[in-house]
Motif scaffolding. Structure first.
Motif, PDB file in Angstrom:
ATOM      1  N   VAL A  86      45.256  33.322  54.943  1.00  0.00           N
ATOM      2  CA  VAL A  86      45.394  34.421  53.985  1.00  0.00           C
ATOM      3  C   VAL A  86      45.677  33.826  52.614  1.00  0.00           C
ATOM      4  N   VAL A  87      44.859  34.189  51.640  1.00  0.00           N
ATOM      5  CA  VAL A  87      45.047  33.743  50.257  1.00  0.00           C
ATOM      6  C   VAL A  87      45.771  34.854  49.508  1.00  0.00           C
ATOM      7  N   HIS A  88      46.890  34.517  48.870  1.00  0.00           N
ATOM      8  CA  HIS A  88      47.620  35.486  48.041  1.00  0.00           C
ATOM      9  C   HIS A  88      47.700  34.930  46.640  1.00  0.00           C
ATOM     10  N   ALA A  89      47.144  35.670  45.676  1.00  0.00           N
ATOM     11  CA  ALA A  89      47.090  35.166  44.307  1.00  0.00           C
ATOM     12  C   ALA A  89      47.400  36.266  43.302  1.00  0.00           C
ATOM     13  N   HIS A  90      48.152  35.899  42.278  1.00  0.00           N
ATOM     14  CA  HIS A  90      48.384  36.777  41.132  1.00  0.00           C
ATOM     15  C   HIS A  90      47.910  36.031  39.901  1.00  0.00           C
ATOM     16  N   GLY A  91      47.433  36.778  38.906  1.00  0.00           N
ATOM     17  CA  GLY A  91      46.906  36.077  37.745  1.00  0.00           C
ATOM     18  C   GLY A  91      46.898  36.895  36.480  1.00  0.00           C
ATOM     19  N   THR A  92      46.763  36.175  35.369  1.00  0.00           N
ATOM     20  CA  THR A  92      46.574  36.806  34.070  1.00  0.00           C
ATOM     21  C   THR A  92      45.258  36.313  33.472  1.00  0.00           C
ATOM     22  N   VAL A 105      45.273  39.353  42.504  1.00  0.00           N
ATOM     23  CA  VAL A 105      43.856  39.004  42.354  1.00  0.00           C
ATOM     24  C   VAL A 105      43.136  39.112  43.701  1.00  0.00           C
ATOM     25  N   LYS A 106      42.187  40.044  43.786  1.00  0.00           N
ATOM     26  CA  LYS A 106      41.403  40.208  45.021  1.00  0.00           C
ATOM     27  C   LYS A 106      40.102  39.425  44.965  1.00  0.00           C
ATOM     28  N   GLU A 107      39.550  39.338  43.760  1.00  0.00           N
ATOM     29  CA  GLU A 107      38.268  38.639  43.579  1.00  0.00           C
ATOM     30  C   GLU A 107      38.281  38.007  42.193  1.00  0.00           C
ATOM     31  N   LEU A 108      37.734  36.787  42.110  1.00  0.00           N
ATOM     32  CA  LEU A 108      37.700  36.078  40.821  1.00  0.00           C
ATOM     33  C   LEU A 108      36.369  35.346  40.748  1.00  0.00           C
ATOM     34  N   ILE A 109      35.433  35.922  40.017  1.00  0.00           N
ATOM     35  CA  ILE A 109      34.102  35.317  39.913  1.00  0.00           C
ATOM     36  C   ILE A 109      34.038  34.450  38.651  1.00  0.00           C
TER      37      ILE A 109
END
Ligand code: ZN
Length: 139
Positions: A86-92, A105-109
Motif C-alpha cells: 500500500v502506497v500512502h502519499a501526501h503532497g503539495t 495523493v491518489k495519482e501523480l502523472i
C-alpha cells in the motif's frame, strides 16, 4: 521508471513522462519485495488526483487537476495490507501563479520528470481498518 542509484537500502528513482508515480512505486516495491519504506519526491506533473478526508462523514472527496504543476514536495510511506503493498502519499503542487495545492495523493502523472528517494526499511508494517476514524491505520 529507472533505478538511477542504489546505496544499500536507499534508492534514487527517476520517473518519466506519463508515468503514474503512485502506481509505479507500488509496482516497484512489490517486485523488489519491499514491505516497508519511506519516500520523498520532487519534479513536475501534468495531472494529479488529490483527496481530502472528511473525518465527520468518513469519506474522501476527490479532485483531479490536469495542468502543469511543480511537484514541490511529496512525502509517503510503503506498508502492506492483506499481503499487498500500500502506497500512502501526501503532497503539495505549485501552479504557474505560485499558489500551492495539496492533499492525499491518489495519482501523480509526470510531465517532465520526477525524482524519488526511497529508503527501504527492514521489517514489516501492516495496516488494518479502524472503525473510529474509518481509516486503514498502521498497527
Ligand atoms: Zn492520506
Amino acid at each position: 521508471m529507472k533505478v538511477i542509484l542504489q546505496d544499500k537500502n536507499v534508492y534514487i528513482l527517476r520517473f518519466d513522462t506519463d508515468e503514474d508515480v503512485v502506481k509505479e512505486i507500488g509496482k516497484f516495491c512489490s517486485e523488489e519485495s519491499i514491505d516497508a519504506a519511506s519516500f520523498s519526491a520532487i519534479g513536475a506533473a501534468k495531472q494529479v488526483a488529490l483527496s481530502y478526508y472528511n473525518l465527520q462523514t468518513k469519506t474522501y472527496q476527490d479532485k483531479t487537476m490536469s495542468e502543469d504543476l511543480e511537484i514541490t514536495g511529496v512525502l509517503g510511506n510503503i506498508v502492506t495490507m492483506d499481503g499487498k503493498v500500500v502506497v500512502h502519499a501526501h503532497g503539495t503542487f505549485g501552479k504557474d501563479t505560485y499558489e500551492i495545492i495539496g492533499g492525499h495523493v491518489k495519482e501523480l502523472i509526470v510531465s517532465a520528470t520526477c525524482e524519488v528517494i526511497l529508503t527501504k526499511l527492514e521489517g514489516f508494517i501492516e495496516r488494518e481498518y479502524d472503525e473510529v476514524t474509518g481509516l486503514n491505520l498502521m498497527k
